[in-house]
Design an enzyme around this catalytic site. Structure first.
Site, PDB file in Angstrom:
ATOM      1  N   LYS A 167       1.257  -1.475   0.145  1.00 17.68           N
ATOM      2  CA  LYS A 167       0.058   0.082   0.129  1.00 17.68           C
ATOM      3  C   LYS A 167       0.755   1.295   0.398  1.00 17.68           C
ATOM      4  O   LYS A 167       0.706   2.289  -0.870  1.00 17.68           O
ATOM      5  CB  LYS A 167      -0.712  -0.159   1.489  1.00 17.68           C
ATOM      6  CG  LYS A 167      -2.197   1.445   1.681  1.00 17.68           C
ATOM      7  CD  LYS A 167      -2.826   1.734   0.216  1.00 17.68           C
ATOM      8  CE  LYS A 167      -3.287   2.772   0.145  1.00 17.68           C
ATOM      9  NZ  LYS A 167      -4.406   2.782   1.375  1.00 17.68           N
ATOM     10  N   LYS A 236       1.160  12.297   5.753  1.00 19.31           N
ATOM     11  CA  LYS A 236       1.256  11.513   7.004  1.00 19.31           C
ATOM     12  C   LYS A 236       1.804   9.774   6.213  1.00 19.31           C
ATOM     13  O   LYS A 236       2.672   9.053   6.587  1.00 19.31           O
ATOM     14  CB  LYS A 236      -0.057  11.308   7.706  1.00 19.31           C
ATOM     15  CG  LYS A 236       0.197   9.758   8.677  1.00 19.31           C
ATOM     16  CD  LYS A 236      -0.286   8.325   7.651  1.00 19.31           C
ATOM     17  CE  LYS A 236      -2.156   8.249   7.475  1.00 19.31           C
ATOM     18  NZ  LYS A 236      -2.715   6.756   7.649  1.00 19.31           N
TER      19      LYS A 236
END
Length: 289
Positions: A167, A236
């Site tokens: 991911k 993030k």
């Protein structure tokens, strides 16, 4: 099957509604109850209560700290798990975070998979997400009835933690595309080409892709389209990429540059804006705003 969903952000809410409409028995929990209630699913008072009768638990939270907090404590996910339950950690987090909570889950006789997703809210509504799953194959087989209504593809990418790695690697490309689109549009605008004209060319050129098509309205009409993925989450994720790259010794200069831009955009009070607002930040730097 009985499904519990922990975390009702944009993706968690989309998955809850899709599964409910597909006939699953769904219970949800969120720190903000109003978001949970809006899904039309049964709402639990705690994460422990939500997972107590679940066959499958889907966790979809914003960051590593939220994930650890949700699993831990007397009212957390782990406290409510029963033997045989499969937990699918679909949040975008550090692979080490997934491995950190694994013994807590397996200690209850349950199975943990890390299964983050690629795809937009529109795709979850259509059941066309891509799941990148790490963990034991038999666990994936058991959650197929829950993942299939959500997913166009389910990839088994390796042992636990591999889903989180894949991911982050995928997001490296997605966020680089976002940065490149923003720079391309601002360059063309500064040189006198209309934004819509430039985007039409991009969408029909060699760089045309599902992402380019999906983000078109957001780039062409800044601030007029609902936020799909905010810049603070971009920062993030790119910081997670940076940390992983440092641990494994991968050189990623482009990702580092993109992290710097996203961090600066957050500092410029654009953190809650859609990721396409990177273009807005570049216009600010150019003195247009």
């Amino acid at each position: 099957m009985k499904v519990a969903i922990i975390g009702i952000g944009r993706m968690g809410a989309g998955m809850a509604v899709r599964l409910r409409e597909s006939g699953a028995d769904v219970v949800v929990w969120n720190r903000t109850p109003a978001k949970a209630e809006a899904t039309g699913c049964a709402v639990a008072g705690t994460a422990r209560e939500a997972v107590a009768a679940a066959d499958v638990v889907l966790v979809s939270l914003a960051d590593d700290a939220a994930v650890v907090a949700a699993y831990d404590g007397p009212d957390g996910v782990v406290a409510g798990l029963r033997e045989g339950t499969v937990v699918v950690e679909s949040s975008t987090v550090d692979p080490q975070t997934v491995r950190r909570v694994e013994p807590l889950v397996t200690g209850r006789g349950a199975t943990l998979l890390d299964g983050p997703v690629s795809g937009s809210i529109a795709l979850v509504e259509k059941g066309q997400l891509t799941f990148m799953v790490g963990g034991p194959a038999e666990g994936i087989d058991r959650v197929r009835p829950v993942l299939d209504p959500l997913a166009r593809q389910v990839f088994h990418v390796g042992p636990l933690g591999s889903g989180a790695v894949v991911k982050l690697a995928v997001n490296t490309v997605v966020l680089a595309l976002n940065q490149a689109l923003a720079e391309s549009l601002v360059l063309a605008e500064r040189a006198g080409v209309a934004r819509e004209t430039m985007y039409e060319v991009l969408a029909n050129s060699a760089v045309g892709s599902p992402f380019v098509s999906y983000k078109r309205a957001a780039f062409e009409r800044p601030g007029q389209v609902p936020v799909a993925f905010s810049i603070d989450l971009v920062a993030k994720d790119l910081d997670l990429v940076r940390q992983l790259a440092e641990r494994v010794g991968a050189r990623m200069p482009q990702a580092g540059t993109n992290l710097g831009v996203a961090t600066a955009a957050v500092a410029a009070a654009l953190g809650d804006r859609d990721m396409s607002a990177v273009a807005t930040y570049l216009r600010m730097l150019s003195g247009e705003l």
